[in-house]
Design an enzyme around this catalytic site. Structure first.
Site, short mmCIF file in Angstrom:
data_model
loop_
_atom_site.label_atom_id
_atom_site.label_comp_id
_atom_site.label_asym_id
_atom_site.label_seq_id
_atom_site.Cartn_x
_atom_site.Cartn_y
_atom_site.Cartn_z
N THR A 53 2.81 -5.77 -1.74
CA THR A 53 3.44 -4.62 -1.08
C THR A 53 2.68 -4.06 0.14
O THR A 53 3.24 -3.94 1.22
CB THR A 53 3.68 -3.50 -2.11
OG1 THR A 53 4.67 -3.98 -3.01
CG2 THR A 53 4.17 -2.22 -1.47
N HIS B 97 8.11 -8.62 0.53
CA HIS B 97 7.87 -9.93 -0.09
C HIS B 97 9.11 -10.18 -0.92
O HIS B 97 9.92 -9.28 -1.14
CB HIS B 97 6.62 -9.91 -0.98
CG HIS B 97 6.60 -8.81 -1.99
ND1 HIS B 97 7.38 -8.82 -3.13
CD2 HIS B 97 5.94 -7.62 -2.01
CE1 HIS B 97 7.17 -7.71 -3.81
NE2 HIS B 97 6.32 -6.94 -3.15
ZN LIG Z 1 5.63 -5.94 -6.90
#
Ligand SMILES: [Zn+2]
Length: 571
Positions: free
Chosen positions: A106, A379
């Site tokens: 993150t 992601h």
């Molecule tokens: Zn995560």
């Protein structure tokens, strides 16, 4: 003389006349062609002469934590026309956008989107990592020099570990500090890192017993009235309601059975199935963090985004304002239930509705032609490895504790000291260089031996020394991603690439972090002022967002930007 011309010379004269004609035509043609070119040049010049600095009133960046690209496609037929579909059909869709480094977490994702470069430059190498100078594990935005505003704890943070500027920083500089920049999210790192160093504020959610949006004294002394009003409105607590599916669960054909062996139950639940009765779970857990793992966390953030736009009067000035939004609940839900769960399907159908009403709000509040927006993810994620295995697909779990023991064993065997291993985290081995020196060992030899020994460990695909990364330039493939994630000042001494589909996580739920396509392929949609309608199937690295948006905003790119402008996107 002409009379004397014999029969042989006549064709020669005719040939000469024909050539004269050809030369004349060629000259005429090139004259017209030149006129045409001059006309084109003059149109270009005219365009340049009419150059206007016409920025959008509001720039909105949206990150959906853990959103895979295929979620746009998998649920497409169930989305309404006003949410994701509106962005895809009326905006620009970069279908093949990827992270170009590892680890895909993150903090790293948010930093890379907004700085236009990778951890090798921006310095955010993970969410948590071992700080080799302080000799301890740290969290990317923790900073005890600052205090919490809005609650007792949770706000001792700043973005000081981010080494470079972000798009919003550059916007601030370009407009001599006149535009407002606000970052919001459920997660602190996802609110702070996008907006960078010079932001007016970043706000994030604190669950626990508070259920409030809070901030840090890094930005300001106290919360503004609109945040206090939002916190006292009780909205957050109201959202903690029973989670049932938005539509009939039997119509959810894009996900696996609700009751399956690959999901993590909440404390107090007998099965990981709908309905998830949050009011009951609250009695058991006594923690408003529960809200984070429900789609209502996204709805709450949309409400907060609207409150921010109204409270800060964003998009109402002569200059451009920037609002960075990051939805975190998608990530918490993916980690608990996996990418193929009914919960994920419902979460995206609900988020689609939330985005639809947010776009309508922007149309009315800011005006359809006055804002530009992009949407991407920090992601993606892997389907639950045990689920993959149940479908005969190769996948596995990395045995980290066993690996740590193994590394220490190697150190003891070869160098008679376990203490040369300072830390193992994020698939990196940090060595104690002072200890190595005191034992009269050769650092390079130590790293070489450890790398050569650990390669036999199950789940280790590649083991690369930091020295190799310093001396070699990898231009493609997984080692290119490893190199982009490696920061000489901050990273470890031996770096490991796990085998594809091998994760270090619980045996249930999805996770992320690798440099493989299941973690790197994310959505990238642009929409609004200055954006063309269209799609590209070309490979676009995530670092290209920042220079593209910077060009659209007519500002300088972030100061260490290594990406390129995505030319197809801009008008
Ligand atoms: Zn995560």
């Amino acid at each position: 003389m002409w009379n004397k011309i014999d029969k042989k010379t006549v064709p020669l004269i005719l040939k000469f006349k024909r050539m004269k004609k050809i030369i004349l035509y060629t000259l005429l043609l090139s004259f017209f062609a030149q006129c045409k070119t001059q006309k084109t040049i003059s149109t270009v010049e005219k365009k340049v002469q009419n150059y206007t600095i016409d920025r959008p009133k509001l720039m909105v960046g949206i990150v959906v934590d853990q959103m895979r690209y295929d979620f746009l496609i998998r649920f497409y037929n169930k989305y309404g026309n006003g949410g994701f579909k509106r962005l895809m059909n009326e905006g620009f869709n970069c279908e093949n956008t990827h992270y170009n480094y590892m680890p895909t977490h993150t903090a790293v994702g948010h930093a890379s989107i907004y700085t236009g470069t990778t951890p090798s430059m921006h310095g955010i190498i993970s969410n948590n990592w071992y700080d080799k100078y302080q000799k301890k594990s740290i969290y990317c935005v923790d900073n005890s020099n600052y205090k919490t505003i809005g609650a007792k704890k949770g706000g001792e943070k700043s973005p000081y570990r981010l080494q470079v500027t972000t798009m919003p920083d550059q916007l601030k500089l370009a407009q001599i500090n006149t535009g407002k920049v606000i970052g919001i999210s459920i997660k602190d790192r996802a609110a702070m890192l996008p907006v960078g160093h010079s932001a007016d504020a970043a706000y994030w959610f604190r669950g626990k017993k508070d259920a409030k949006f809070i901030s840090s004294t890094y930005y300001r002394k106290e919360l503004p009235k609109w945040v206090n009003d939002f916190n006292t409105s009780g909205k957050a607590k109201d959202y903690l309601k029973t989670w049932t599916t938005l539509y009939d669960i039997n119509t959810y054909t894009e996900s696996i059975a609700d009751d399956n062996a690959f999901e993590i139950k909440f404390k107090g639940e007998k099965t990981p199935t709908f309905p998830h009765e949050f009011p009951k779970l609250m009695q058991e857990n006594k923690n408003y963090d529960l809200l984070k793992t429900s789609p209502f966390g996204n709805s709450l953030l949309i409400d907060f985004a609207k409150a921010a736009i109204k409270g800060e009067q964003l998009g109402k000035r002569k200059v451009t304002d920037f609002l960075a939004i990051s939805f975190s609940s998608t990530d918490y839900i993916g980690h608990r239930y996996g990418t193929d769960s009914k919960e994920i399907e419902d979460t995206y159908l609900r988020l689609d509705k939330d985005i639809e009403q947010f776009l309508k709000f922007l149309d009315i509040e800011i005006g359809k032609d006055n804002y530009t927006l992009f949407l991407t993810a920090d992601h993606a994620a892997i389907p639950v490895p045990n689920y993959l295995k149940s479908k005969k697909i190769k996948a596995g779990y990395f045995e980290m504790e066993k690996f740590k023991k193994q590394v220490k064993h190697i150190a003891k065997e070869h160098f008679l000291s376990e203490e040369i291993i300072a830390d193992i985290s994020n698939f990196q081995i940090f060595l104690d260089k002072e200890k190595i020196k005191s034992l009269n060992l050769n650092y390079e030899k130590v790293t070489d031996i450890i790398a050569n020994e650990i390669i036999t460990f199950k789940g280790v695909y590649k083991a690369v020394t930091a020295i190799t990364l310093q001396k070699t330039n990898f231009t493609e493939g997984i080692l290119h991603s490893l190199q982009n994630g490696y920061n000489q000042k901050i990273s470890g001494d031996i770096l490991i690439v796990p085998t594809p589909a091998t994760v270090y996580y619980k045996d249930k739920g999805s996770t992320h972090g690798s440099g493989y396509s299941y973690d790197t392929h994310v959505p990238l949609l642009f929409y609004g002022k200055g954006i063309k309608k269209g799609t590209t199937k070309r490979f676009v690295p995530i670092i290209d967002i920042a220079p593209t948006i910077s060009n659209l905003l007519k500002i300088e790119s972030p100061n260490a930007c290594t990406g390129k402008i995505i030319l197809e996107v801009l008008k």
